[in-house]
Scaffold this motif. Structure first.
Motif, PDB file in Angstrom:
ATOM      1  N   UNK A 184       5.354   0.417   4.380  1.00  0.00           N
ATOM      2  CA  UNK A 184       6.574  -0.626   4.659  1.00  0.00           C
ATOM      3  C   UNK A 184       7.334  -0.195   3.275  1.00  0.00           C
ATOM      4  N   UNK A 185       6.667  -0.121   2.149  1.00  0.00           N
ATOM      5  CA  UNK A 185       7.781   0.218   1.120  1.00  0.00           C
ATOM      6  C   UNK A 185       8.658   1.358   1.321  1.00  0.00           C
ATOM      7  N   UNK A 186       7.950   2.438   1.695  1.00  0.00           N
ATOM      8  CA  UNK A 186       8.755   3.767   2.017  1.00  0.00           C
ATOM      9  C   UNK A 186       9.863   3.571   2.861  1.00  0.00           C
ATOM     10  N   UNK A 187       9.498   2.810   4.037  1.00  0.00           N
ATOM     11  CA  UNK A 187      10.513   2.230   4.982  1.00  0.00           C
ATOM     12  C   UNK A 187      11.874   1.613   4.456  1.00  0.00           C
ATOM     13  N   UNK A 188      11.364   0.778   3.316  1.00  0.00           N
ATOM     14  CA  UNK A 188      12.397  -0.169   2.573  1.00  0.00           C
ATOM     15  C   UNK A 188      13.000   0.796   1.711  1.00  0.00           C
ATOM     16  N   UNK A 189      12.770   2.149   1.579  1.00  0.00           N
ATOM     17  CA  UNK A 189      13.184   3.103   0.439  1.00  0.00           C
ATOM     18  C   UNK A 189      13.152   2.379  -0.881  1.00  0.00           C
ATOM     19  N   UNK A 190      11.872   2.196  -1.091  1.00  0.00           N
ATOM     20  CA  UNK A 190      11.257   1.540  -2.262  1.00  0.00           C
ATOM     21  C   UNK A 190      11.093   3.040  -3.231  1.00  0.00           C
ATOM     22  N   UNK A 191      11.432   3.177  -4.220  1.00  0.00           N
ATOM     23  CA  UNK A 191      11.005   4.426  -4.941  1.00  0.00           C
ATOM     24  C   UNK A 191       9.283   4.571  -5.217  1.00  0.00           C
ATOM     25  N   UNK A 192       9.095   5.713  -5.263  1.00  0.00           N
ATOM     26  CA  UNK A 192       7.588   5.811  -5.569  1.00  0.00           C
ATOM     27  C   UNK A 192       6.848   5.344  -6.599  1.00  0.00           C
ATOM     28  N   UNK A 193       7.682   5.353  -7.889  1.00  0.00           N
ATOM     29  CA  UNK A 193       7.404   4.667  -9.043  1.00  0.00           C
ATOM     30  C   UNK A 193       6.945   3.203  -8.788  1.00  0.00           C
ATOM     31  N   UNK A 194       8.236   2.521  -8.150  1.00  0.00           N
ATOM     32  CA  UNK A 194       8.095   1.230  -7.856  1.00  0.00           C
ATOM     33  C   UNK A 194       6.907   0.733  -7.036  1.00  0.00           C
ATOM     34  N   UNK A 195       6.690   1.765  -6.036  1.00  0.00           N
ATOM     35  CA  UNK A 195       5.357   1.455  -5.257  1.00  0.00           C
ATOM     36  C   UNK A 195       4.145   1.130  -5.768  1.00  0.00           C
ATOM     37  N   UNK A 196       4.042   2.358  -6.653  1.00  0.00           N
ATOM     38  CA  UNK A 196       2.843   2.156  -7.590  1.00  0.00           C
ATOM     39  C   UNK A 196       2.837   0.867  -8.503  1.00  0.00           C
ATOM     40  N   UNK A 197       3.888   0.560  -8.975  1.00  0.00           N
ATOM     41  CA  UNK A 197       3.598  -0.797  -9.525  1.00  0.00           C
ATOM     42  C   UNK A 197       3.266  -2.037  -8.635  1.00  0.00           C
ATOM     43  N   UNK A 198       3.871  -1.869  -7.516  1.00  0.00           N
ATOM     44  CA  UNK A 198       3.628  -3.133  -6.429  1.00  0.00           C
ATOM     45  C   UNK A 198       2.338  -3.133  -6.153  1.00  0.00           C
ATOM     46  N   UNK A 199       1.704  -1.946  -5.890  1.00  0.00           N
ATOM     47  CA  UNK A 199       0.455  -1.492  -5.488  1.00  0.00           C
ATOM     48  C   UNK A 199      -0.689  -2.219  -6.422  1.00  0.00           C
ATOM     49  N   UNK A 200      -0.391  -1.872  -7.554  1.00  0.00           N
ATOM     50  CA  UNK A 200      -1.159  -2.323  -8.751  1.00  0.00           C
ATOM     51  C   UNK A 200      -1.401  -4.004  -8.823  1.00  0.00           C
ATOM     52  N   UNK A 201       0.060  -4.567  -8.533  1.00  0.00           N
ATOM     53  CA  UNK A 201      -0.322  -5.921  -8.819  1.00  0.00           C
ATOM     54  C   UNK A 201      -0.783  -6.546  -7.504  1.00  0.00           C
ATOM     55  N   UNK A 202      -0.613  -5.919  -6.544  1.00  0.00           N
ATOM     56  CA  UNK A 202      -1.354  -6.626  -5.184  1.00  0.00           C
ATOM     57  C   UNK A 202      -2.711  -6.492  -5.488  1.00  0.00           C
ATOM     58  N   UNK A 203      -3.343  -5.393  -5.973  1.00  0.00           N
ATOM     59  CA  UNK A 203      -4.669  -5.271  -6.154  1.00  0.00           C
ATOM     60  C   UNK A 203      -5.413  -6.266  -7.137  1.00  0.00           C
ATOM     61  N   UNK A 204      -4.715  -6.458  -8.223  1.00  0.00           N
ATOM     62  CA  UNK A 204      -4.995  -7.429  -9.226  1.00  0.00           C
ATOM     63  C   UNK A 204      -4.741  -8.709  -8.720  1.00  0.00           C
ATOM     64  N   UNK A 205      -3.910  -9.298  -8.106  1.00  0.00           N
ATOM     65  CA  UNK A 205      -3.745 -10.253  -7.332  1.00  0.00           C
ATOM     66  C   UNK A 205      -4.685 -10.703  -6.360  1.00  0.00           C
ATOM     67  N   UNK A 206      -5.411  -9.889  -5.462  1.00  0.00           N
ATOM     68  CA  UNK A 206      -6.256 -10.113  -4.619  1.00  0.00           C
ATOM     69  C   UNK A 206      -7.532 -10.646  -5.273  1.00  0.00           C
ATOM     70  N   UNK A 207      -8.034  -9.590  -6.407  1.00  0.00           N
ATOM     71  CA  UNK A 207      -9.067 -10.040  -7.330  1.00  0.00           C
ATOM     72  C   UNK A 207      -9.113 -11.327  -7.834  1.00  0.00           C
ATOM     73  N   UNK A 208      -7.903 -11.553  -8.501  1.00  0.00           N
ATOM     74  CA  UNK A 208      -7.475 -12.913  -9.069  1.00  0.00           C
ATOM     75  C   UNK A 208      -7.865 -13.893  -7.945  1.00  0.00           C
ATOM     76  N   UNK A 209      -7.395 -14.006  -6.769  1.00  0.00           N
ATOM     77  CA  UNK A 209      -7.637 -14.779  -5.751  1.00  0.00           C
ATOM     78  C   UNK A 209      -9.124 -15.079  -5.435  1.00  0.00           C
ATOM     79  N   UNK A 210      -9.740 -13.790  -5.383  1.00  0.00           N
ATOM     80  CA  UNK A 210     -11.116 -13.870  -5.190  1.00  0.00           C
ATOM     81  C   UNK A 210     -11.917 -14.402  -6.221  1.00  0.00           C
ATOM     82  N   UNK A 211     -11.513 -14.513  -7.469  1.00  0.00           N
ATOM     83  CA  UNK A 211     -12.310 -15.054  -8.596  1.00  0.00           C
ATOM     84  C   UNK A 211     -12.166 -16.297  -8.483  1.00  0.00           C
ATOM     85  N   UNK A 212     -10.887 -16.998  -8.151  1.00  0.00           N
ATOM     86  CA  UNK A 212     -10.506 -18.443  -8.281  1.00  0.00           C
ATOM     87  C   UNK A 212     -11.438 -19.053  -7.058  1.00  0.00           C
TER      88      UNK A 212
END
Lengths: 340, 504
Positions: A293-321
């Motif tokens: 999706x991020x590629x199709x939205x023409x989001x830069x590769x570097x930004x993609x990494x930032x977003x992926x990282x945030x998603x992973x941490x967010x998922x784990x945080x939700x799990x912990x809560x």
């Protein structure tokens, strides 16, 4: 408390609705659907059959590795060597195929190579009680070296590779890797949910000492999960080799982390004993949908990494809560249980 | 009557606490005088621990008032409790085992120079002084973890004394102590009492309460039942207050038909014990008594295949028996319920169903594939037999009370249909109602012809439930006694070795 008659007809036990439990079952699915909806609205050409099949194809390799990783993490272990196994098994099979071994045999050799590497991981962790993190870290380096040695550092390309259909072919309109992935998940689900072996895997992860005293062969189970993870990483390596019609010593670099991310996103506890294989599949899909999706939205590769990282941490945080609220619920019922 | 007119040191007035749908404490009151030992008793879930957590500032109360010296105080944080001279000694001690005694005692109050550099010499001197407060002489440079649990507890008490704690809460302090350590603890408690400290003593052991307490307060189901002067009541009165009814005969021992020999152990050695020899017959309960560390659990684990045997022979139903792993023991009809249910038996996050079924899956599987309906039916049957409510089947075992968790572990053992059951402390940490049910169950099982090897540190229980008592000391069996003809004193004299000294 009533009657013995109920015993003969075990009805499903009704539990009162609790958000924590509901989220436990379907929360990750809600996240996925929301993500797909968002992408369908935001990214041009996202919701086309062609693109969805592409996504399915692109996630299949990580999803297959993550299925094996789920077994390992359910026992409380970790396998960092799967990325290197991808390379070794791909190289092994391509070398075999190039030297004239029939396609099926070449494939089996590749999977066997992965399983053998997994067995070394498992035996060292289980029987010598070495920390899986260290053992598989060592194997990760060693096997990467082996892949380079076998290929003398150069990719071996064969455009007529006998098993290339495994990566690029279709079965009834569905990409072959996707079919393999679905079969793997079906088998993994059956193994974990419907067999004695599956119960033993959960038991070992939940409490190894209790498992041993309950009659579980803990060391055999521990060894076996690494064999499964190795074999599935090997299978993923073959698909990768088939897709690029070559043996790449650099293949699978960093794949272990994507696989771990998918497992954790899917709600499996790193401490072991808790998690569902279906969660891992959904976790892999989320990661795949996000990248595509991020590629199709023409989001830069570097930004993609930032977003992926945030998603992973967010998922784990939700799990912990969620865990915390579940513990609270449990404490309440504990007092009820005492008086019941 | 000076005690009547004297201002209580601590008053808890009308304390309430609700967890979700459960009223854990319902307007309970409690008071403590300076220089008294006040026992707080009640079944598990009665609200004792909740009240102590409120007193320690670990959880907030919903309603009620805490008064010290007649003045209302606010305790909403552990630091408030500390500042008000309240110290709590738990079984699970809040210390750092890898640090030395001195470092632990100095935690949070480390002596430092003005630049923040640690003054080790002063830290060690301080530690020695703190230990001396309660008459302990230990090298403060030893790692705390190298001490026994009992000594670690005493170091905690030394800390409390050094902070001039006036209110000392002891929660099951002797549960893990040896006889000698227990005596040492009693001495320290008596000492604190003489210094005017008020002690709240939580214990399930009636014997101990009778020896120590000045007054006894009983809670039941989160409610205050009553407070009595210890000198004016009998143990049976307390039991009646705890359960709300009479327990005429706590132990079940119907007349038993002893059958053929099931287990025959001959000169068994290994796991630090032995040689030991004994037999158990069908329809017989043999209970191993002895002090902690006498080798009872080690011996049981050898028979169950959890540890490796060095020498000796074991026969089961007259045939040679050996088990390289628990799995092999279970396959031959030997099952063990381990000592510590949370650490060694339960999968706390897994459902009761999975917990109960785990050792019997072979019977409910074809080619490794499980048959879920027969499993559920069999598990429910066992749950009914053990009087566990059926609705618990899908709950994580973590959510059950201690008594019900123990029943789930027993259900697992019963489901294996083993002929020989090894029950290691089957009623530890279980409330009195569930205890009684477990005794009835054990009695029923031997009635069906099972052989039971039991280990118990609770002497009345050991004598009341079993047919024979084997007393262990230093890894060997020192006495084989008929339960109906022995006494606690006799068993204890063999367990401590005084019987041998008299003979020699």
């Amino acid at each position: 408390m009533t009657t013995q008659n109920q015993v003969t007809d075990p009805a499903p036990v009704r539990q009162p609705f609790e958000f924590a439990k509901w989220w436990d079952r379907v929360g990750i699915l809600v996240v996925l659907l929301a993500l797909i909806l968002f992408m369908a609205l935001a990214a041009p050409n996202f919701a086309t059959t062609g693109n969805l099949l592409n996504i399915a194809r692109s996630i299949s390799i990580n999803a297959i590795i993550a299925a094996g990783m789920t077994f390992v993490i359910l026992t409380g272990g970790i396998d960092l060597s799967v990325g290197s196994i991808v390379a070794v098994s791909g190289v092994t099979s391509v070398l075999a195929a190039v030297s004239g071994v029939p396609a099926i045999a070449a494939l089996l050799v590749g999977v066997a190579a992965g399983a053998a590497a997994g067995w070394i991981n498992g035996a060292l962790s289980a029987y010598l009680s070495l920390a899986p993190f260290i053992v598989t870290l060592g194997l990760m380096t060693f096997l990467r070296g082996l892949a380079y040695t076998m290929t003398e550092g150069q990719p071996i390309v064969d455009n007529t590779l006998s098993f290339r259909d495994l990566g690029n072919g279709y079965v009834a309109g569905v990409p072959a890797p996707v079919v393999v992935m679905l079969v793997v998940y079906g088998a993994a689900w059956f193994l974990l949910e419907r067999t004695k072996y599956g119960r033993h895997v959960y038991a070992v992860g939940g409490n190894p000492e209790a498992a041993r005293l309950a009659g579980v062969e803990v060391k055999r189970i521990l060894t076996s999960v690494y064999v499964i993870a190795g074999a599935l990483a090997g299978l993923a390596g073959l698909i990768f080799a088939a897709q690029v019609v070559s043996a790449q010593p650099t293949a699978g670099n960093g794949y272990e982390l994507d696989a771990i991310a998918a497992v954790v996103l899917g709600g499996t506890a790193l401490a072991g004993g808790k998690g569902r294989i279906i969660g891992t599949l959904i976790g892999s899909i989320i990661l795949g949908v996000l990248s595509t999706g991020l590629i199709l939205m023409n989001v830069q590769y570097f930004t993609q990494l930032l977003i992926k990282g945030i998603v992973i941490i967010l998922a784990v945080a939700i799990d912990s809560l969620k865990q915390r609220s579940a513990t609270r619920v449990v404490k309440d019922t504990a007092v009820v249980g005492a008086t019941a | 009557m000076t005690a009547e007119t004297q201002q209580p040191l601590l008053q808890l007035r009308s304390i309430s606490k609700r967890f979700g749908a459960t009223q854990a404490l319902d307007r309970v009151s409690f008071d403590l005088r300076a220089g008294e030992i006040h026992a707080l008793m009640g079944e598990n879930g009665a609200g004792k621990s909740t009240l102590m957590k409120i007193l320690a500032g670990n959880i907030a109360r919903d309603a009620g008032e805490i008064l010290i010296d007649g003045r209302s105080v606010d305790i909403s944080h552990p630091a408030d409790a500390r500042a008000n001279g309240i110290a709590i000694i738990h079984q699970e001690i809040n210390t750092v085992p890898d640090m030395t005694i001195a470092e632990n005692l100095a935690l949070g109050v480390e002596p430092t120079s003005q630049f923040g550099v640690l003054n080790r010499k002063r830290m060690h001197e301080d530690a020695e002084a703190k230990l001396a407060l309660i008459g302990l002489r230990l090298d403060p440079r030893l790692p705390l973890g190298s001490l026994s649990i009992g000594m670690q507890q005493m170091v905690e008490i030394a800390r409390a004394a050094s902070e001039n704690a006036r209110i000392l809460v002891l929660d099951e302090p002797t549960a893990a102590l040896s006889r000698a350590e227990t005596e040492e603890l009693y001495r320290i408690i008596a000492d604190a009492k003489d210094r005017g400290v008020g002690l709240i003593y939580i214990s399930h052991r009636m014997e101990e309460v009778w020896r120590l307490a000045d007054r006894v307060t009983v809670f039941r189901d989160g409610k205050y039942v009553g407070t009595r002067e210890r000198a004016e009541i009998e143990p049976a009165d307390v039991v009646r207050m705890m359960v709300g009814r009479d327990i005429q005969d706590l132990y079940s021992h119907s007349s038993r038909e002893v059958g053929q020999t099931v287990l025959e152990v001959n000169e068994l050695c290994g796991n630090g014990i032995g040689p030991v020899s004994f037999t158990i017959a069908a329809g017989e309960i043999v209970c191993f008594a002895g002090l902690i560390g006498s080798g009872r659990t080690e011996m049981a684990r050898l028979i169950f295949g959890a540890e490796r045997r060095d020498a000796g022979e074991v026969a089961l139903h007259g045939k040679p028996y050996s088990a390289a792993a628990p799995k092999r023991a279970i396959a031959q009809g030997v099952m063990m319920v381990p000592e510590s249910r949370k650490e060694q038996a339960l999968f706390l996050d897994h459902s009761v169903e999975n917990n109960v079924a785990i050792s019997s899956l072979d019977r409910f599987a074809s080619a490794g594939v499980l048959k879920s309906r027969p499993i559920r039916r069999a598990v429910l049957e066992q749950m009914d037999f053990l009087r566990l409510r059926q609705s618990a089947i899908a709950l994580p075992s973590r959510s059950l009370s201690g008594g019900n968790q123990q029943k789930a572990v027993l259900a697992r053992a019963l489901l294996t249909e083993s002929e020989l059951l090894i029950l290691d402390e089957p009623t530890r940490g279980v409330d009195i109602g569930a205890k009684r049910e477990i005794y009835e169950l054990i009695d029923e099982l031997v009635g069906q012809g099972k052989a039971i090897l039991m280990i118990s540190s609770d002497l009345p229980e050991a004598i009341g439930t079993s047919d024979r008592i084997l007393v262990m000391r230093n890894g060997r069996i020192k006495a084989d006694l008929r339960s109906s003809e022995t006494s606690e004193e006799e068993v204890m004299s063999y367990a401590t070795g005084t019987a041998e000294e008299e003979q020699s």
